[in-house]
Design an enzyme around this catalytic site. Structure first.
Site, PDB file in Angstrom:
ATOM      1  NE  ARG A 163     -10.665 -10.533  -0.938  1.00  0.00           N
ATOM      2  CZ  ARG A 163     -11.187  -9.664  -1.798  1.00  0.00           C
ATOM      3  NH1 ARG A 163     -11.625 -10.064  -2.982  1.00  0.00           N
ATOM      4  NH2 ARG A 163     -11.272  -8.391  -1.488  1.00  0.00           N
ATOM      5  CE  LYS A 216      -3.508  -2.037   3.115  1.00  0.00           C
ATOM      6  NZ  LYS A 216      -4.734  -1.890   2.324  1.00  0.00           N
TER       7      LYS A 216
END
Length: 504
Positions: A355, A281
């Site tokens: 996830r 990021k």
């Protein structure tokens, strides 16, 4: 935590709080010109026998106030040489639980410099009013600081005691006790989420769960460390945690009351810090990533709360914990991860890591725990906030009954959620040429497709599963009602409301 007590005849009241409701009908200028408005707010009759001059003074003030009676608005009046010396008029809106919750939050901030206040409750107050008021007071007075001094920007809070003046305490004791547990549980989730990741490793988080469970009979904890995760095939958790020096964990917290007939499994994403891994990021996207375990905090705190309330439903919370870091041992885009139970995922973006750990936990829950209902909470996607803003979680489920029940609980608890679709034709986005699934398809609809990916791991529980993407509402950028800047503990109040409706 702030002390809140029910009293019948308070003495030595220095600061008195009186509830106000909006008057019916639009306000009109008095005498057609300047001066107070007609149709001001209305003082709510309370159980206290107030002096005539105090009632007259408060009533005379109302026409001059801005939006008198609106839920959460507070007007402060100083009364030198008089008793009480300070008078607070607080709006309670329609007088429902939500209005009283806003009132409690407003009072907590307006009276932050008082050591003790007395709130006069309406003669006909329902227990829900006390619950809402107490939750607002406790949640809005929350503070998290690690500084050497507690002197924050506004200094340390002085408010230590709130007395709720009622005609008879007995009808309100249960509501106050419930509010206390809900507030304590929410504050626990906030503490976990606010903790900087330099301390909040997966091992540290597991230790906090063990310590919390020790305080409640009937709670048990099982912590899986890397060797056991490897032996049992939790490939998603191991892949995400593989790049960090802080080893991953899977925490299983269980509440098993005697004769429980319903078993609920709650799964929460527990990424204790998320750099994005190899798909790293930018700095601005990384600086608040200590909050990326907000789902795990919520399900753990809700399970502790269920035990504290003695709810007659069996609850198991699963917190898959990992730190997502880039290193020579980190997983890569293009890697294929084998999850618990055998399904495989092709990683398309290592910043879609939550996830992967949730997939392991969901598959394990279906295979080994045999729940009646399965719910997961996750700070999963930025797409959630694009669609629904900062205060609303995205809800996904194939079950109308389960979705309606959780939405109702969220509404009652003061936490917003909105049901989103699971379109059949989007399923093709998940297809990988070399694995069972893509972890993060690139076609768009990020929150929707992430939910559909998770659904693939719910097996026979597919029609009894619900997913809450709560990334946006897990964090508040500033004080807002009962929320305090920082972690909100979103989901704890909703889960406890919903669990309380489940048959034992």
């Amino acid at each position: 935590m702030l002390s809140i007590r029910l009293v019948v005849d308070p003495t030595e009241v220095d600061t008195l709080v009186l509830p106000v409701r909006p008057a019916e009908g639009p306000a009109q200028p008095a005498d057609g010109a300047t001066g107070p408005t007609e149709a001001p707010g209305t003082l709510v009759p309370t159980c206290l026998d107030l002096p005539t001059d105090l009632t007259a003074e408060a009533t005379a003030l109302l026409p001059y106030l801005d939006q008198p009676g609106a839920a959460g608005t507070v007007h402060r009046s100083i009364r030198p040489l008089l008793t009480p010396a300070r008078l607070l008029l607080v709006g309670v809106g329609d007088g429902d639980e939500a209005g009283w919750r806003s009132a409690g939050a407003g009072v907590a901030r307006a009276a932050v410099r008082e050591s003790s206040i007395t709130i006069a409750m309406p003669i006909d107050a329902r227990p829900e009013a006390v619950r809402g008021l107490a939750e607002g007071l406790w949640l809005a007075s929350y503070r998290f600081r690690m500084a050497a001094s507690d002197d924050g920007p506004a200094g340390p809070p002085a408010l230590a005691e709130v007395l709720l003046a009622v005609a008879d305490p007995e009808p309100y004791r249960a509501a106050l006790d419930t509010a206390r547990v809900v507030a304590e549980s929410t504050r626990f989730a906030r503490d976990l989420t606010n903790m900087p990741s330099s301390r909040k490793t997966p091992a540290w988080f597991a230790d906090q769960v063990i310590a919390a469970a020790a305080g409640h009979a009937g709670l048990t904890v099982d912590v899986r460390e890397p060797d056991r995760l490897t032996a049992e095939g939790f490939g998603g958790i191991l892949a995400v945690g593989g790049g960090s020096a802080q080893e991953p964990r899977l925490v299983e917290l269980s509440w098993r009351p005697a004769d429980a007939r319903t078993h609920v499994v709650l799964v929460g994403k527990g990424i204790t810090f998320d750099t994005g891994g190899v798909s790293i990021k930018p700095r601005d996207g990384m600086k608040l990533m200590r909050k990326d375990m907000g789902g795990a905090a919520a399900v753990i705190a809700a399970t502790v709360g269920a035990a504290a309330l003695g709810l007659p439903v069996r609850v198991t919370a699963l917190a898959p914990l990992a730190e997502n870091m880039p290193s020579g041992s980190a997983y890569r885009p293009g890697d294929v991860v084998r999850h618990y139970g055998g399904l495989t995922s092709e990683s398309t973006n290592t910043d879609a890591e939550g996830r992967l750990v949730l997939a392991d936990a969901l598959a394990y829950a279906v295979d080994r725990l045999e729940p009646d209902l399965l719910i997961d909470l996750a700070t999963l996607t930025g797409a959630n906030s694009v669609a629904l803003g900062k205060r609303t979680a995205a809800l996904y489920s194939d079950s109308d009954e389960l979705a309606d029940a959780v939405l109702a609980a969220a509404g009652a608890a003061g936490e917003r959620a909105w049901r989103m679709p699971l379109p059949v034709d989007y399923a093709e986005y998940l297809g990988s040429e070399i694995a069972d699934l893509y972890s993060a398809p690139t076609q768009g609809a990020g929150s929707v497709v992430a939910a559909m990916y998770l659904r693939e791991f719910t097996g026979d529980l597919r029609d009894r599963w619900l997913h809450l993407d709560m990334s946006a509402p897990s964090w508040a950028e500033g004080n807002d009602g009962e929320l305090v800047k920082g972690a909100t503990g979103w989901g704890v109040r909703t889960l406890l409301r919903w669990l309380a409706t489940q048959p034992g």
